[in-house]
Design an enzyme around this catalytic site. Sequence first.
Site, PDB file in Angstrom:
ATOM      1  N   TYR A  48       0.991  -1.179   0.024  1.00  0.00           N
ATOM      2  CA  TYR A  48      -0.075   0.004  -0.093  1.00  0.00           C
ATOM      3  C   TYR A  48       0.785   1.356   0.062  1.00  0.00           C
ATOM      4  CZ  TYR A  48      -3.446   3.526   1.306  1.00  0.00           C
ATOM      5  OH  TYR A  48      -4.245   4.473   1.336  1.00  0.00           O
ATOM      6  N   ASP A  62      -0.674  16.165   5.516  1.00  0.00           N
ATOM      7  CA  ASP A  62      -1.431  15.224   4.514  1.00  0.00           C
ATOM      8  C   ASP A  62      -2.765  16.076   4.339  1.00  0.00           C
ATOM      9  OD1 ASP A  62      -2.703  13.342   3.161  1.00  0.00           O
ATOM     10  OD2 ASP A  62      -3.464  12.242   4.791  1.00  0.00           O
ATOM     11  N   ASP A  89      -2.915   5.489  -2.697  1.00  0.00           N
ATOM     12  CA  ASP A  89      -3.762   6.742  -2.457  1.00  0.00           C
ATOM     13  C   ASP A  89      -3.691   7.850  -3.559  1.00  0.00           C
ATOM     14  OD1 ASP A  89      -5.276   8.578  -0.946  1.00  0.00           O
ATOM     15  OD2 ASP A  89      -4.124   8.612   0.874  1.00  0.00           O
ATOM     16  N   ASP A  91      -6.024  10.338  -3.404  1.00  0.00           N
ATOM     17  CA  ASP A  91      -6.598  11.422  -2.566  1.00  0.00           C
ATOM     18  C   ASP A  91      -7.770  11.925  -3.326  1.00  0.00           C
ATOM     19  OD1 ASP A  91      -4.565  12.017  -0.511  1.00  0.00           O
ATOM     20  OD2 ASP A  91      -3.695  13.539  -1.688  1.00  0.00           O
ATOM     21  N   HIS A 116      -7.148   4.356  -4.681  1.00  0.00           N
ATOM     22  CA  HIS A 116      -8.486   4.674  -4.419  1.00  0.00           C
ATOM     23  C   HIS A 116      -8.783   6.375  -4.215  1.00  0.00           C
ATOM     24  CE1 HIS A 116      -7.014   6.052  -0.422  1.00  0.00           C
ATOM     25  NE2 HIS A 116      -6.228   5.086  -0.310  1.00  0.00           N
ATOM     26  N   GLU A 118     -11.433   9.534  -3.045  1.00  0.00           N
ATOM     27  CA  GLU A 118     -12.121   9.779  -1.836  1.00  0.00           C
ATOM     28  C   GLU A 118     -13.114  10.836  -2.038  1.00  0.00           C
ATOM     29  OE1 GLU A 118      -9.115  12.478   1.139  1.00  0.00           O
ATOM     30  OE2 GLU A 118      -8.530  10.550   0.297  1.00  0.00           O
ATOM     31  N   CYS A 126      -6.480  14.092   6.990  1.00  0.00           N
ATOM     32  CA  CYS A 126      -6.312  12.576   7.418  1.00  0.00           C
ATOM     33  C   CYS A 126      -7.940  12.224   7.899  1.00  0.00           C
ATOM     34  CB  CYS A 126      -5.327  12.542   8.439  1.00  0.00           C
ATOM     35  SG  CYS A 126      -5.238  10.749   9.288  1.00  0.00           S
ATOM     36  N   ARG A 161     -13.176   5.495  -1.855  1.00  0.00           N
ATOM     37  CA  ARG A 161     -13.278   5.595  -0.455  1.00  0.00           C
ATOM     38  C   ARG A 161     -14.267   6.678  -0.026  1.00  0.00           C
ATOM     39  NH1 ARG A 161      -7.810   8.314   3.017  1.00  0.00           N
ATOM     40  NH2 ARG A 161      -9.320   9.885   4.142  1.00  0.00           N
ATOM     41  N   GLU A 191     -13.814   4.603   5.555  1.00  0.00           N
ATOM     42  CA  GLU A 191     -12.763   5.096   6.564  1.00  0.00           C
ATOM     43  C   GLU A 191     -13.311   5.523   7.768  1.00  0.00           C
ATOM     44  OE1 GLU A 191     -10.014   5.482   7.398  1.00  0.00           O
ATOM     45  OE2 GLU A 191      -8.980   6.763   6.702  1.00  0.00           O
ATOM     46  N   ASN A 213      -8.751   0.199   7.194  1.00  0.00           N
ATOM     47  CA  ASN A 213      -7.493   0.887   7.386  1.00  0.00           C
ATOM     48  C   ASN A 213      -7.240   0.705   8.716  1.00  0.00           C
ATOM     49  OD1 ASN A 213      -5.498   2.749   7.567  1.00  0.00           O
ATOM     50  ND2 ASN A 213      -6.981   4.382   7.276  1.00  0.00           N
TER      51      ASN A 213
END
Length: 309
Positions: A48, A62, A89, A91, A116, A118, A126, A161, A191, A213
């Site tokens: 990952y 982040d 990721d 984002d 993924h 989101e 985060c 996500r 999440e 996660n």
Amino acid sequence: MLYSTVTPEQKRAALRSLLVPGTARQFPGAFNPLSARLIEEKGFDGVYISGAVLANDLGLPDIGLTTLTEVAQRAGQIARMTDLPSLVDADTGFGEPMNVARTIQELEHAGLAGCHIEDQFNPKRCGHLDGKNVVGLDTAVQRIAAAADARRDPNFLVMARTDVRAVDGLDAAIDRAKALVDAGADAVFPEAMRDVSEFAAVCAAVDVPVLANMTEFGKSDLFTRRQLADAGVAMVIYPVTLLRSAMGAAERTLDAIAAHGTQESEVPNMLTRVRLYELVDYEAYNRFDTGIFNFQVPGLDIDGNNANP
């Protein structure tokens, strides 16, 4: 030697076959290419690549400051160093639906097995912090639909996500997950679930693989692989675990140097020269060109083998 002998297309097919509900495949987070090789050597299922780790490695928080170019380049460097499939990721997809489409093709080109995307606003934060904001359902659906439509390799995994759980509760997260699957998501990443029962509820509600996660210091307890498998989870990520471990060790070593004027007390905790040379596969390069590895390393014999097994 050099890079993986497995093609990106093969890795994508492997990822598809791995993600079976109830198997809880483990994907530790790599913070650099060498750590990806270590993950593979230890027998894990995949790698990952966390957006938080990519940002933190640049000294950034982040909050969506990294660019598509930075993410694709670094993720590609990590993915090409392992035979395992790598999930990155992405984002919020780095912009509007057309930007999301380009993101998918850039990540395909970089050799990733999937990503993924989101449903947070930009700037995002985060997933285990408070105060998150999520976009409306129409925007979230557009992002996933654009991603699914843009891929050229049908096996490139598009995972959705959703961060709605922290904003509107579990039922809203389940409803959104269903809508994102209808929009083309191959898998779902809910999440900040509070407990195993919430993971089980999401798994029961959708007919695609679900990711859990297991990040430290977050909203979820650190459930075992068995607990998550029993809940129906297909994939478990440990996104920042290795970075936190490595940086913790680095800080302790720097403290020792500052306090004692030498790193000697920390040497027993370090990766040895022999072990490092094993990971970078010096011996394979020597077979290719004997001028590369023509020196003696303490602990290795002349052929590059461990002299003290």
